[in-house]
Motif scaffolding. Structure first.
Motif, short mmCIF file in Angstrom:
data_model
loop_
_atom_site.label_atom_id
_atom_site.label_comp_id
_atom_site.label_asym_id
_atom_site.label_seq_id
_atom_site.Cartn_x
_atom_site.Cartn_y
_atom_site.Cartn_z
N GLY A 20 -71.08 45.97 9.13
CA GLY A 20 -71.49 47.07 8.25
C GLY A 20 -72.56 47.93 8.91
N TRP A 21 -73.55 47.26 9.48
CA TRP A 21 -74.62 48.01 10.17
C TRP A 21 -74.06 48.87 11.28
N LEU A 22 -73.15 48.26 12.05
CA LEU A 22 -72.63 48.96 13.21
C LEU A 22 -71.71 50.10 12.80
N LYS A 23 -70.82 49.81 11.85
CA LYS A 23 -69.87 50.83 11.42
C LYS A 23 -70.60 52.01 10.78
N ASP A 24 -71.66 51.72 10.08
CA ASP A 24 -72.46 52.80 9.50
C ASP A 24 -73.36 53.45 10.54
N ARG A 25 -73.38 52.87 11.72
CA ARG A 25 -74.19 53.38 12.84
C ARG A 25 -75.67 53.47 12.46
N ALA A 26 -76.07 52.62 11.53
CA ALA A 26 -77.47 52.59 11.14
C ALA A 26 -78.28 51.77 12.14
N LYS A 27 -77.62 50.86 12.84
CA LYS A 27 -78.26 50.10 13.92
C LYS A 27 -77.36 50.24 15.14
N ARG A 28 -77.98 50.43 16.27
CA ARG A 28 -77.19 50.72 17.47
C ARG A 28 -77.58 49.85 18.65
N PRO A 29 -77.22 48.55 18.61
CA PRO A 29 -77.47 47.72 19.79
C PRO A 29 -76.58 48.16 20.95
N ASP A 30 -77.02 47.85 22.16
CA ASP A 30 -76.18 48.16 23.32
C ASP A 30 -75.04 47.15 23.47
N ALA A 31 -75.33 45.92 23.04
CA ALA A 31 -74.33 44.87 23.30
C ALA A 31 -74.41 43.76 22.25
N PHE A 32 -73.25 43.18 22.00
CA PHE A 32 -73.18 41.98 21.17
C PHE A 32 -73.24 40.75 22.08
N ILE A 33 -73.90 39.73 21.61
CA ILE A 33 -73.78 38.42 22.25
C ILE A 33 -73.08 37.54 21.22
N ASP A 34 -71.80 37.34 21.41
CA ASP A 34 -71.00 36.59 20.45
C ASP A 34 -71.26 35.09 20.66
N LEU A 35 -71.83 34.46 19.66
CA LEU A 35 -72.20 33.05 19.81
C LEU A 35 -71.11 32.10 19.33
N THR A 36 -70.03 32.64 18.80
CA THR A 36 -69.05 31.76 18.16
C THR A 36 -68.20 30.98 19.17
N GLY A 37 -68.33 31.33 20.46
CA GLY A 37 -67.57 30.58 21.46
C GLY A 37 -68.35 29.42 22.05
N ILE A 38 -69.56 29.21 21.55
CA ILE A 38 -70.40 28.14 22.12
C ILE A 38 -70.28 26.89 21.26
N ASP A 39 -69.62 25.89 21.81
CA ASP A 39 -69.28 24.72 21.00
C ASP A 39 -70.50 23.96 20.49
N VAL A 40 -71.56 23.92 21.32
CA VAL A 40 -72.71 23.11 20.89
C VAL A 40 -73.41 23.71 19.67
N LEU A 41 -73.10 24.96 19.36
CA LEU A 41 -73.71 25.58 18.18
C LEU A 41 -72.93 25.29 16.90
N LYS A 42 -71.83 24.55 17.06
CA LYS A 42 -70.98 24.30 15.90
C LYS A 42 -71.02 22.84 15.49
N GLY A 43 -70.73 22.61 14.24
CA GLY A 43 -70.54 21.25 13.78
C GLY A 43 -71.72 20.67 13.03
N ILE A 44 -71.41 19.57 12.34
CA ILE A 44 -72.41 18.91 11.50
C ILE A 44 -72.49 17.45 11.94
N ARG A 45 -73.69 17.00 12.28
CA ARG A 45 -73.87 15.64 12.79
C ARG A 45 -74.93 14.93 11.97
N SER A 46 -74.82 13.62 11.86
CA SER A 46 -75.92 12.90 11.21
C SER A 46 -76.97 12.58 12.25
N LEU A 47 -78.21 12.60 11.82
CA LEU A 47 -79.33 12.32 12.72
C LEU A 47 -79.73 10.86 12.59
N PRO A 48 -80.33 10.31 13.62
CA PRO A 48 -80.70 8.89 13.58
C PRO A 48 -81.58 8.54 12.38
N ASP A 49 -82.40 9.50 11.94
CA ASP A 49 -83.32 9.18 10.84
C ASP A 49 -82.64 9.23 9.48
#
Lengths: 330, 796, 252
Positions: free
Chosen positions: A43-72
């Protein structure tokens, strides 16, 4: 006025590991834009209200995904985990139903399928003036259009306003503050942990950003400690519509009880402050009290004792009080 | 009466395309060399263009050309030009740029430098009426047939806003009956002021258009509710004769009154295409649709209604200040008066009206324009009167309900038929009103139940349009429908009246529609709930013409007179056993020529129909006729709804638990279509009652809601999973198949029923305002004042 | 590098938004360049020994004036820290301390203006033609204040007055315990106010840096002491001041 709804040409980086992502974030700084599910971004981009030079798409980084239980006994949720996964995950549904209940009320099923927890936490406010792309304080300008003599500010803040009166739109943020979660943040220069409560930043401190994330930092995951596992939870989101709407007011509450008395409690409201709003006065007042209607009636006004109403949002005062009452009524 | 097709479900031919995604809407078309246009729209609510600097924009690689207000016909205020040098609302299109792709066009738009001089503006009607108040347009602040300036004294404004009887001068007025006597005879007088908010039409398909010129003809691919009705108007906007317009609108993704005929932007790509010599596609975005896509007229008003001891409505005094937005609109107030006049049959009624222009998005008719606004506020007042009189809420509606002797409007004209008591009784019976009214104010924790009955009306049928039916030598029956495909399937359902006359197998029928190239007859506008009534008549007379011709041909071939012949199983036969198939008759018609094959056409047909026949002549047997059947009065569309709701007093949330709508629209032509109308209308009605409204910042004229998530139309989870429907199914005598229209009251009755149920749940409290949002309920329950200003409109 | 920031107003018209904060680095760089140049110059000149602080103490600054100076100094430092740090990315809740310090500064400056105009010799700080010979260099003995001190005061006076006046108007544009903002200042005017407020802030940053530097210079330290303790020694007076133009009384 430009006519909106057309994406500008923007560079797209699709790193597959966190090191490349942080290197890109460090290089691009504020000219880069971290991209999760894109539900706030496009929405921001299509409305051109914010104009970053580049996207860094994080959805291809596997370690950022998933739900794990912690030792505690806690749970760690990767920032690129979809809201649907958060809502449906057995671990969360077993121990931290406050979060799954909140996640189930995010936007619509389609948006929950695309949207990520990280995106839901880092999304920008929905103040309609700001979203029009106006150069208000939050956009680096010199004025707030919403808090003015005839400003249309039904959805705006009761608390924590400082020039800007926008509120947090996130449904999951109040739940994570209630659960005393910790945000794990990384950058090319190292990692750090920030308590959820400190992760969200109000306009008094930083009027341009809603989180403590620096330009070169990436939210890696959210860690929920065991502390509130299996506590008694209460969640309610009140919005005009039952789907695809932002909260007018939401309340996330966690209670620990012993022998019929509340021994510990966290109550956090959404939609009333730029950050998830802790109801400290209420929390203190209910310790040692039974969780019932009488306690609720006795303490509910404390939820709004510091409220400053605007032209159109006084209804949030009784609404907040009522939600506190309902949380305590159980 | 037993029918072959009428009252039976069928699969309209466009369904497959819609379900499979193969349907082609305006923006799905592509042609060789096509370029894309984007709009530069006004950032100011009212301004004058002082200068434009397009140098940078036009210098961008891939930019083809520009269209400005100087390139398109001027339109007299408050009409809607294609582009303007005096923008009158935020989002008003000033110029368009064409480029090889949308991104390039948008990049060019971003480089446009327009210098604007801000002019006075207002987003509130009463704001402009006060002494020295800003006028929305240079020509004045009020439009009632012509532009004028109307100024009230401050005292008039204050009095009106405080809810007392308005004293400010009205722009127009009509009345019937003796108002004074009516109030003298009343034992209960209800006096209330009210606001009904304007809000967007929210068409799923934005009004995208593609156009190109070929061999002197302009081809336009658009999205309109109507098909043939668009042609002469669009041709005029493009400066061409109707025969030089090819208009394609096979599918329309929602119009709801905003796409009835040729709206301004429909002509834009045609003008731009002519200028640059390339086909032009203009895709309208969601946000743009909220600017140029029209909206409901808002009301600020005052009502005084007198009821006799027996519950009969004796007099109504109605004063409405209309928010017309920034362009030509304004029939809503008079229609509201008309709706009151028929629904409750008052002995006297006065309507006073001030149609005020504001610098908000242009308004136009939206489903039940005027009728549905007044239903939302008058029906709860009716309940208040019933309470004060000690009469059941169903009963007070029965007492005042119109029957076939009903009169309406200023001239107190007749109706074709009306059976509202039957509709109320049917609904009460099916819904079990006697039992469910006991749910009133039932508490369930923090929730309280309310039940309500709502009624609504719209005139639902016109006459004088043409029908065209053709049989080709392959035996196929071509049902030419000039009716637009606005989503109700009436383009196809009305042709079944012709199939009925011809006793045709539906499998052998083809509905020709959606493009002038299918040679379509002149048609009414697909609006005002008229199509079912109007075009079953037109199809009926065209089929009768065809039938007469078939019999005449059979008589020529097999001897005897035409009267000796009858039809069955798609054959024409006589008692002697002579018969011809429809295919054979069609072949013979071509041989005979003249009136049979369209070489000679009836003089009374519309020019558009004659053009269509000219394109078809010699291709088969042609039946065409103008509807000159008798019509003795207004054909009313009536509906009643029953709703049970629950309000959570702690959250302000409202939930519709149970809903039934009963249509009083004569014979049911297409049950599934009617069900869709009643349920879809209900969803919309719930939105009007509890969710949707325009919000503008009065300080800078900016609209607050220009996206789905901001305008908040109801979603699946905001409506009950089951909504029941029924119909009186009593034939109207002035329609050959007994049908009348229903589209608009299908919505108004839902709004009214929910408004009544809200009032019922809250101990009779009248908000007198649509929508009733959670904040209003919370403020009311908490005993806080409402946040909006007195009779405030275009605000939260 | 831009000198000013421009933005679109609510109706898309380009208006001033304020000073370009790139200039902050320019001002800081310039101030440090001057300081370093001065350090080098002084090292090369290698001036003779400084006059003794012993002997009779002559009154230079009354207690009230010293209090004014230090209150003003603290307020200014608070204003600069709260005003500038968020711009360079050090975020904290700055607005409330900023306007409180601004009010303190306003009151202090107001009292000082009244005192200096009506209860002191307003010409003591005024640059007279006779001061200009100091420009020629050499060891010119001055009146109570040297040309450099007068220049610093004049510069400070201008930027502080501008920063106060614009600050007070901008104060109306935020919510305070006493009023709710009205947004009655149009955006173009607001832009000018922010431009002047920002430009004077930049001046203040530069002048404050130089002021602190000179206040800490070994040969000027006795002036700083006099601003703390109120006196200079008779030797210091004799070395730097012309008794004919300024002869202070002895103090204890």
């Amino acid at each position: 006025m430009t006519s909106y709804d057309v994406m500008p040409a923007t560079e797209l980086y699709q790193p597959v590991n966190i090191e490349d992502a942080t290197a890109l974030a460090a290089r691009l700084g504020r000219k880069g834009w971290l991209l999760g599910g894109g539900q706030d971004t496009y929405g921001w981009l299509k409305d051109r209200a914010k104009r970053p030079d580049a996207f860094i798409d994080l959805t291809g980084i596997d370690v950022l995904k998933g739900i794990r239980s912690l030792p505690d006994g806690g749970v760690e949720i990767g920032s690129m985990t979809t809201i649907t996964e958060v809502a449906q995950n057995p671990l969360i549904n077993e121990k931290f139903t406050l979060l799954s209940a909140a996640a189930k009320t995010v936007a619509s099923p389609q948006i929950r399928n695309m949207g990520t927890l990280g995106g839901n936490l880092c999304q920008d406010t929905r103040c309609w003036y700001y979203r029009r792309g106006l150069n208000c304080y939050r956009a680096g300008g010199n004025i707030c259009y919403a808090d003015s003599p005839e400003g249309m500010n039904r959805e705006h803040a009761l608390f924590g306003a400082s020039r800007c009166v926008a509120v947090t739109p996130s449904d999951t943020a109040p739940a994570l503050v209630a659960l005393e979660a910790t945000m794990l943040i990384t950058s090319a220069s190292g990692s750090r942990q920030v308590a959820a409560e400190d992760f969200f930043v109000g306009p008094a401190t930083d009027i341009l950003n809603m989180t403590a994330l620096q330009a070169d930092e990436i939210l890696v995951s959210v860690r929920i400690p065991r502390k509130w596992a299996d506590a008694t939870f209460y969640h309610e989101k009140v919005a005009d519509r039952n789907v695809w709407d932002f909260a007018l007011v939401s309340l996330c509450a966690a209670f620990k009880e012993d022998a019929g008395q509340i021994t510990d409690a966290r109550l956090v409201a959404g939609g009333v402050d730029c950050v998830p709003h802790r109801l400290r006065e209420v929390e203190q007042a209910i310790i040692g009290q039974p969780r019932n209607e009488t306690t609720g009636e006795a303490v509910k006004v404390r939820a709004t004792s510091a409220a400053t109403t605007l032209n159109y949002n006084q209804f949030k005062v009784p609404l907040m009080q009522n939600l506190v009452l309902r949380a305590l009524r159980g | 009466m037993s029918y072959l097709h009428i009252g039976k479900n069928f699969t309209p031919p466009d369904i497959h395309g819609k379900v499979t995604g193969k349907a082609r809407y305006a923006e799905d078309f592509r042609v060789e060399g096509m370029v894309y246009a984007r709009l530069y729209t006004s950032p100011m609510p009212h301004a004058r263009v002082i200068s434009m600097d397009l140098t940078e924009a036009l210098a961008i690689d891939g930019v083809i050309g520009v269209l400005t207000a100087d390139d398109v016909p001027e339109v007299k205020a408050p009409g809607s030009p294609v582009l303007t040098n005096e923008p009158v609302y935020v989002g008003d299109p000033i110029l368009a740029i064409a480029a090889i792709d949308e991104q390039t066009a948008e990049n060019a738009i971003a480089k446009v430098r327009v210098t604007l001089e801000p002019l006075p503006f207002s987003v509130s009607p009463t704001h402009t009426l006060r002494p020295g108040g800003p006028a929305a347009r240079l020509e004045g602040n009020v439009y009632s047939g012509e532009m004028r300036t109307l100024e009230w004294k401050q005292d008039d404004v204050d009095r009106f806003l405080s809810g007392r009887e308005p004293t400010g001068p009205a722009a127009s007025e009509w009345q019937f009956g003796d108002l004074e006597a009516g109030f003298d005879n009343a034992s209960v007088v209800i006096e209330e002021s009210f606001v009904t908010s304007g809000y967007a039409h929210t068409c799923m398909e934005p009004r995208s258009v593609m156009s190109y010129w070929q061999n002197g003809k302009c081809h336009v691919y658009g999205s309109t509710q109507s098909q043939s009705f668009v042609v002469p108007f669009l041709a005029r906007m493009l400066g061409i004769e109707p025969q030089n317009l090819v208009y394609v609108s096979e599918y329309c993704g929602g119009g709801f009154g905003s796409k009835i005929a040729a709206y301004p932007v429909l002509a834009l790509p045609g003008h731009l295409s002519k200028k640059i010599g390339r086909p032009v596609m203009l895709r309208i975005t969601r946000e743009e649709e909220y600017y140029i896509g029209s909206a409901r007229v808002g009301f600020q008003g005052w009502i005084k209604a007198g009821f006799k001891p027996d519950g009969k409505l004796s007099a109504v005094d109605l004063y409405i200040v209309q928010d017309l937005g920034s362009r030509q609109a304004g029939g809503d107030a008079s229609s509201a008066g008309g709706a009151v006049s028929i629904l409750y049959q008052p002995e006297a009624l006065r309507l006073r009206d001030v149609p005020v222009l504001t610098n908000t998005t242009p308004r136009g008719p939206q489903r039940g324009p005027g009728q549905n606004q007044i239903a939302a506020v008058f029906e709860p007042m009716l309940d208040k009167a019933a309470r004060e009189l000690g009469i059941d809420r169903l009963e007070i509606r029965r007492i005042n309900a119109p029957d076939s002797s009903a009169k309406l409007n200023a001239d107190q004209g007749p109706v074709t038929s009306a059976y509202m008591v039957e509709a109320l009784d049917k609904g009460a019976d099916l819904w079990n009103w006697a039992q469910k009214k006991g749910h009133s104010r039932r508490r369930n924790g923090s929730k309280v139940t309310g039940v309500g009955i709502g009624q609504a009306y719209h005139d639902a049928g016109v006459n004088g349009y043409d029908g065209l039916v053709r049989i080709t030598p392959d035996g196929i029956i071509h049902l030419h429908s000039g009716v637009g495909n606005l989503g109700t399937y009436s383009y196809a359902a009305t042709t079944r009246a012709a199939a009925e006359v011809l006793k045709a197998d539906w499998a052998h029928c083809v509905v020709e529609h959606g493009t002038t190239e299918a040679h379509l007859p002149w048609s009414s506008y697909q609006a005002g709930s008229n199509t079912i009534f109007t075009h079953t008549r037109a199809n009926h007379v065209a089929a009768l013409d065809l039938l007469d011709k078939m019999k005449a041909i059979a008589a020529q071939v097999h001897g005897g007179s035409a009267d000796d012949y009858d039809i069955a199983d798609e054959r024409v036969f006589n008692a002697k056993g002579n018969s011809m198939s429809y295919a054979e008759v069609a072949q013979k018609a071509i041989e005979l020529g003249g009136v049979y094959s369209g070489e000679v056409v009836a003089e009374n047909l519309n020019g558009i129909t004659k053009l269509a026949i000219a394109g078809l002549k010699g291709s088969g047997l042609i039946g065409a006729a103008k509807d000159e059947l008798p019509k003795r009065g207004t054909a009313p569309g009536l509906a009643v709804a029953f709703a049970e709701i629950e309000i959570d007093l702690e959250t302000g949330k409202l939930e519709v638990l149970d809903y039934l709508a009963v249509a009083e629209c004569g014979t049911v032509v297409h049950p599934q279509g009617l069900a869709g109308q009643l349920r879809g209308g209900a969803v919309w009605g719930f939105g009007m009652a509890s969710l949707e409204h325009h919000v503008y910042d009065p300080q800078n004229g900016l609209p607050a809601n220009v996206g789905f998530y901001q305008t908040k139309p109801p979603t699946y989870l905001d409506v009950p999973s089951n909504m029941d429907w029924a119909a009186t199914d009593i034939a109207d005598p002035d329609n050959p198949v007994g049908a009348r229209g229903i589209g608009e009251p299908a919505m108004g009755c839902a709004t009214a029923a929910v408004m009544c149920a809200i009032s019922d749940a809250l101990d009779g409290h009248l908000f007198n305002r649509t929508p009733v949002t959670p904040d209003m309920i919370l403020n009311h329950v908490a005993g806080l004042p409402q946040s909006f200003s007195a009779l405030g409109i275009n605000e939260f | 590098m831009d000198l000013v920031r421009v933005r679109d107003d609510v109706w898309g018209r380009e208006v001033l938004a304020g000073v370009s904060w790139d200039l902050l680095w320019l001002v800081l760089t310039a101030a440090f360049a001057i300081i370093i140049a001065h350090l080098l110059l002084m090292a090369v000149l290698n001036r003779k020994a400084r006059p003794s602080a012993a002997g009779k103490k002559l009154a230079r600054h009354a207690g009230v004036d010293r209090a004014f100076h230090w209150i003003t100094a603290i307020a200014t430092i608070v204003l600069l820290v709260t005003g500038v740090f968020p711009i360079i990315g050090i975020n904290f809740p700055w607005l409330t301390p900023h306007w409180i310090a601004g009010l303190v500064l306003t009151v202090a400056v107001g009292l000082h203006v009244v005192r200096s105009l009506f209860f002191q010799d307003p010409l003591a700080m005024w640059i007279a033609p006779s001061d200009l010979k100091e420009l020629a260099g050499g060891d010119v003995k001055t009146a109570k204040y040297s040309l450099a001190q007068k220049g610093m005061h004049l510069g400070m006076a201008v930027v502080v007055l501008v920063v106060i006046v614009t600050g007070l108007v901008l104060f109306l544009a935020i919510d305070t315990p006493w009023w709710n903002r009205t947004n009655s200042i149009d955006e173009a005017t607001l832009g000018w106010l922010f431009l002047l407020h920002g430009a004077s802030t930049l001046g203040l940053v530069g002048l404050t840096a130089l002021h602190i530097y000179f206040g800490l210079r070994p040969e000027k330290l006795f002036y700083t002491r006099s601003m703390i303790k109120g006196w200079i020694s008779e030797h210091e007076h004799a070395a730097h001041h012309d008794a004919a133009r300024w002869s202070p009384e002895e103090t204890r």
